[in-house]
Write a protein that holds these residues in place. Structure first.
Motif, PDB file in Angstrom:
ATOM      1  N   UNK A 226       0.830  -1.202   0.000  1.00  0.00           N
ATOM      2  CA  UNK A 226       0.000   0.000   0.000  1.00  0.00           C
ATOM      3  C   UNK A 226       0.861   1.248   0.000  1.00  0.00           C
ATOM      4  N   UNK A 227       1.933   1.229   0.772  1.00  0.00           N
ATOM      5  CA  UNK A 227       2.803   2.396   0.821  1.00  0.00           C
ATOM      6  C   UNK A 227       3.490   2.624  -0.507  1.00  0.00           C
ATOM      7  N   UNK A 228       3.915   1.538  -1.142  1.00  0.00           N
ATOM      8  CA  UNK A 228       4.596   1.682  -2.425  1.00  0.00           C
ATOM      9  C   UNK A 228       3.671   2.260  -3.471  1.00  0.00           C
ATOM     10  N   UNK A 229       2.374   1.890  -3.403  1.00  0.00           N
ATOM     11  CA  UNK A 229       1.434   2.363  -4.418  1.00  0.00           C
ATOM     12  C   UNK A 229       1.119   3.821  -4.270  1.00  0.00           C
ATOM     13  N   UNK A 230       1.106   4.340  -3.043  1.00  0.00           N
ATOM     14  CA  UNK A 230       0.600   5.692  -2.843  1.00  0.00           C
ATOM     15  C   UNK A 230       1.637   6.645  -2.267  1.00  0.00           C
TER      16      UNK A 230
ATOM     17  N   UNK B  45     -17.659   8.580  -0.007  1.00  0.00           N
ATOM     18  CA  UNK B  45     -16.949   9.722  -0.570  1.00  0.00           C
ATOM     19  C   UNK B  45     -15.475   9.370  -0.791  1.00  0.00           C
ATOM     20  N   UNK B  46     -14.760  10.284  -1.449  1.00  0.00           N
ATOM     21  CA  UNK B  46     -13.377  10.003  -1.828  1.00  0.00           C
ATOM     22  C   UNK B  46     -12.492   9.716  -0.628  1.00  0.00           C
ATOM     23  N   UNK B  47     -12.701  10.456   0.442  1.00  0.00           N
ATOM     24  CA  UNK B  47     -11.871  10.253   1.634  1.00  0.00           C
ATOM     25  C   UNK B  47     -12.088   8.866   2.211  1.00  0.00           C
ATOM     26  N   UNK B  48     -13.363   8.447   2.306  1.00  0.00           N
ATOM     27  CA  UNK B  48     -13.664   7.125   2.854  1.00  0.00           C
ATOM     28  C   UNK B  48     -13.145   6.012   1.951  1.00  0.00           C
ATOM     29  N   UNK B  49     -13.285   6.198   0.644  1.00  0.00           N
ATOM     30  CA  UNK B  49     -12.751   5.193  -0.274  1.00  0.00           C
ATOM     31  C   UNK B  49     -11.231   5.121  -0.178  1.00  0.00           C
ATOM     32  N   UNK B  50     -10.608   6.278  -0.028  1.00  0.00           N
ATOM     33  CA  UNK B  50      -9.155   6.285   0.109  1.00  0.00           C
ATOM     34  C   UNK B  50      -8.704   5.514   1.328  1.00  0.00           C
ATOM     35  N   UNK B  51      -9.414   5.709   2.442  1.00  0.00           N
ATOM     36  CA  UNK B  51      -9.056   4.969   3.660  1.00  0.00           C
ATOM     37  C   UNK B  51      -9.325   3.477   3.482  1.00  0.00           C
TER      38      UNK B  51
ATOM     39  N   UNK C 294      -6.969  -1.898   8.526  1.00  0.00           N
ATOM     40  CA  UNK C 294      -7.842  -3.070   8.481  1.00  0.00           C
ATOM     41  C   UNK C 294      -8.287  -3.418   7.077  1.00  0.00           C
ATOM     42  N   UNK C 295      -8.225  -2.458   6.158  1.00  0.00           N
ATOM     43  CA  UNK C 295      -8.613  -2.749   4.772  1.00  0.00           C
ATOM     44  C   UNK C 295      -7.668  -2.002   3.855  1.00  0.00           C
TER      45      UNK C 295
END
Length: 269
Positions: free
Chosen positions: A13-17, A62-68, A26-27
């Motif tokens: 996840x870190x490498x992607x973003x 929303x975008x923030x929730x999807x991002x998390x 958790x997700x």
């Protein structure tokens, strides 16, 4: 209902973003370095829409929730939503009641999009007229066979009507009506995938042939072929319907391949 949350490692996840490694959320999206993160987010949401996990009309988080949820930034989510919107899988509205909503996949829109893509490709060396005609020859004789096996009385009537449709004075060749006959045969299979595969090819052929250079007698012969195919389908003679359609398409190849008839110009312009 929020989208299903795939698991992943914090390193991926870190490498992607561009983030730093830390405790796993958790997700997290299982990001692979070989593909952009926004495409992987779009793929996951697309799978949920097409698979029915997200219903038509449902509002996405929303975008923030999807991002998390996916472990990516809002800009990555925004780009993923643009991809889905371009594929007509979501609709985005503004305002207090706005947001991104799941859209029901529209087969007609899919056919139009594929036809447009083929229309562009046919002007490049990667896709030739020969490729389109060969694909049609593989698909439509089998479609005629299935139509003869499956068509009910109403469908047979529709095929006969398409085969005998009078020519529109705005199109003396009857070419549009001729392709409508082929589309009707594809639909008569009762197989949506076959219809969706064949229709874009017919759309490209319709927009790329200079019809004014074809003699009226040749169009009359096309009408005869169509009536013959319709008769075999109406009689339920699958083998004869398949053979008649194949003979028809083989004979048409010389028309499409004739010098001066095939054009790279878009007939809609």
């Amino acid at each position: 209902m929020p989208p299903t949350r795939p698991s992943s490692s914090p390193r991926a996840a870190a490498a992607a973003d561009g983030g730093t490694s830390g405790p796993a959320a958790p997700a997290r999206l299982r990001v692979q370095r070989v593909r952009p993160a926004y495409r992987q987010v779009a793929d996951e949401l697309r799978a949920q829409i097409v698979g029915g996990s997200l219903d038509a009309g449902q509002r996405l988080p929303n975008e923030a929730d999807l991002g998390r949820a996916f472990g990516v930034s809002r800009s990555t989510v925004r780009e993923a939503l643009r991809v889905l919107a371009s594929q007509h899988l979501i609709e985005t509205t503004r305002g207090v009641q706005g947001g991104s909503f799941v859209a029901a996949p529209d087969p007609a829109q899919v056919v139009e999009d594929v036809g447009g893509a083929l229309g562009v490709l046919v002007m490049t060396p990667q896709l030739r007229l020969h490729d389109l005609l060969e694909a049609r020859l593989l698909l439509e004789p089998s479609a005629a066979r299935l139509a003869a096996q499956r068509a009910d009385a109403d469908t047979v009537e529709a095929i006969r009507t398409a085969a005998g449709a009078p020519r529109d004075r705005r199109d003396p060749s009857g070419f549009v009506g001729h392709l409508d006959f082929h589309t009707t045969v594809l639909m008569a299979t009762g197989n949506l995938m076959i219809t969706m595969m064949g229709q874009p090819v017919n759309d490209v052929l319709r927009t790329r042939l200079r019809r004014v250079g074809v003699e009226a007698a040749e169009w009359d012969r096309v009408d005869e072929w169509h009536r013959d195919i319709a008769d075999h389908i109406a009689a339920g003679d699958a083998a004869a319907a398949e053979e008649a359609m194949r003979d028809h398409l083989v004979a048409l190849r010389s028309l499409y391949e004739r010098d001066g008839l095939w054009t790279d110009e878009d007939a809609h312009r």
